[in-house]
Write a protein that holds these residues in place. Structure first.
Motif, mmCIF file in Angstrom:
data_model
loop_
_atom_site.group_PDB
_atom_site.id
_atom_site.type_symbol
_atom_site.label_atom_id
_atom_site.label_comp_id
_atom_site.label_asym_id
_atom_site.label_seq_id
_atom_site.Cartn_x
_atom_site.Cartn_y
_atom_site.Cartn_z
ATOM 1 N N THR A 69 21.437 59.937 -35.296
ATOM 2 C CA THR A 69 22.143 58.678 -35.465
ATOM 3 C C THR A 69 21.198 57.619 -36.013
ATOM 4 N N ILE A 70 21.607 56.988 -37.098
ATOM 5 C CA ILE A 70 20.813 55.900 -37.671
ATOM 6 C C ILE A 70 21.446 54.573 -37.252
ATOM 7 N N SER A 71 20.604 53.601 -36.983
ATOM 8 C CA SER A 71 21.088 52.272 -36.611
ATOM 9 C C SER A 71 20.070 51.244 -37.068
ATOM 10 N N ARG A 72 20.481 49.982 -37.061
ATOM 11 C CA ARG A 72 19.537 48.931 -37.436
ATOM 12 C C ARG A 72 19.771 47.699 -36.593
ATOM 13 N N ASP A 73 18.697 46.954 -36.424
ATOM 14 C CA ASP A 73 18.741 45.666 -35.741
ATOM 15 C C ASP A 73 18.290 44.630 -36.758
ATOM 16 N N LYS A 74 19.240 43.913 -37.311
ATOM 17 C CA LYS A 74 18.926 42.968 -38.376
ATOM 18 C C LYS A 74 18.054 41.832 -37.868
ATOM 19 N N SER A 75 18.232 41.444 -36.615
ATOM 20 C CA SER A 75 17.435 40.342 -36.070
ATOM 21 C C SER A 75 15.971 40.708 -35.932
ATOM 22 N N GLU A 76 15.705 42.014 -35.791
ATOM 23 C CA GLU A 76 14.332 42.491 -35.647
ATOM 24 C C GLU A 76 13.813 43.173 -36.908
ATOM 25 N N ASN A 77 14.632 43.210 -37.947
ATOM 26 C CA ASN A 77 14.245 43.904 -39.193
ATOM 27 C C ASN A 77 13.761 45.320 -38.892
ATOM 28 N N THR A 78 14.507 46.026 -38.081
ATOM 29 C CA THR A 78 14.104 47.353 -37.635
ATOM 30 C C THR A 78 15.252 48.345 -37.806
ATOM 31 N N VAL A 79 14.903 49.524 -38.226
ATOM 32 C CA VAL A 79 15.875 50.606 -38.332
ATOM 33 C C VAL A 79 15.407 51.745 -37.434
ATOM 34 N N TYR A 80 16.361 52.442 -36.848
ATOM 35 C CA TYR A 80 16.065 53.503 -35.907
ATOM 36 C C TYR A 80 16.703 54.813 -36.353
ATOM 37 N N LEU A 81 16.117 55.903 -35.882
ATOM 38 C CA LEU A 81 16.721 57.216 -36.058
ATOM 39 C C LEU A 81 16.648 57.930 -34.712
#
Length: 125
Positions: A69-81
Motif C-alpha cells: 500500500t502506498i500513501s502520502r502525508d502532504k503536510s510532512e512531504n513524505t510518501v510511504y510504502l
C-alpha cells in the motif's frame, strides 16, 4: 533543489512486513506523482506503486496488488510504502522518486525525474 531520502529497509523473513518512508526536502514540494521503484540484481527497474500527490489516487504493479500500500502525508512531504506478506522475490533496492510530467506514464521508471538513494530490502525464505 529537491532531495528524497528513503528509510525503513532491512532483512526480514518471508511473510513479514516492512514500511518504507521517503521524506522530501526543499523549499516547495509539489510533484504530480511519487513512486516506489525497485531493482533487483541483474534485473530492470520496476515501478512497484505510484501515488498522485494531489488526489492520492494510486497505481500498483500486478505483482504487489493486495500486499503493498502506498500513501502520502502532504503536510510532512513524505510518501510511504507498506509492504505485507513479503516474498523472497521482493528482494531488491527500493527507490522513491518524484515526477512532474503527465501521470499517464507513471507506471514507467522513465517518468520519474528525481530519485532517492535507495534502501535495501532483503526477504529470506
Amino acid at each position: 533543489q529537491v532531495e528524497l531520502v528513503e528509510s525503513g529497509g532491512g532483512l526480514v523473513q518471508a511473510g513479514d512486513s516492512l514500511r518504507l518512508s521517503c521524506a522530501a526536502s526543499g523549499r516547495t514540494f509539489s510533484p504530480v506523482a511519487m513512486g516506489w521503484i525497485r531493482q533487483a540484481p541483474g534485473k530492470e527497474r520496476d515501478v512497484v506503486a505510484s501515488i498522485a500527490w494531489s488526489s492520492g489516487g494510486a497505481y500498483y504493479a500486478e505483482f504487489v496488488k493486495g500486499r503493498f500500500t502506498i500513501s502520502r502525508d502532504k503536510s510532512e512531504n513524505t510518501v510511504y510504502l507498506e509492504m505485507n506478506s513479503l516474498k523472497p522475490e521482493d528482494t531488491a533496492v527500493y527507490y522513491c522518486a518524484a515526477g512532474w510530467g503527465d501521470s499517464r506514464t507513471w507506471s514507467k521508471a522513465e517518468y520519474y525525474h528525481t530519485w532517492g538513494q535507495g534502501t535495501q530490502v532483503t526477504v529470506s525464505s
